[in-house]
Scaffold this motif. Structure first.
Motif: not given
Length: 76
Positions: A65-66, A71-76
């Protein structure tokens, strides 16, 4: 109407380890189909958006899951 959870044995074994499902025991697991549903989501499916509120729990059995923050930050 009763929902039938049709899961392969390996997915059911994974589901049995999830809290609070693991605390249901054998009897509770038999009644789980009355309260749960299985959804298979494809790549790029949106599970929920920032600010959404509901009483559901989501258990990921396979995949990633992403999380994309406003604010545009992406993490998994």
């Amino acid at each position: 109407m009763q929902i039938q959870l049709q899961l392969p044995q390996h997915e059911l074994d994974i589901l049995r380890t999830k809290v609070p499902i693991e605390s249901l025991g054998r009897y509770g697991l038999r009644h789980l189909p009355e309260f749960a549903s299985i959804q298979r989501c494809g790549k790029d499916a949106v599970l929920f958006c920032a600010g959404d509120q509901d009483q559901d729990s989501i258990f990921l059995l396979k995949g990633d899951v992403e999380l994309r923050s406003p604010d545009g930050r992406v993490s998994r």
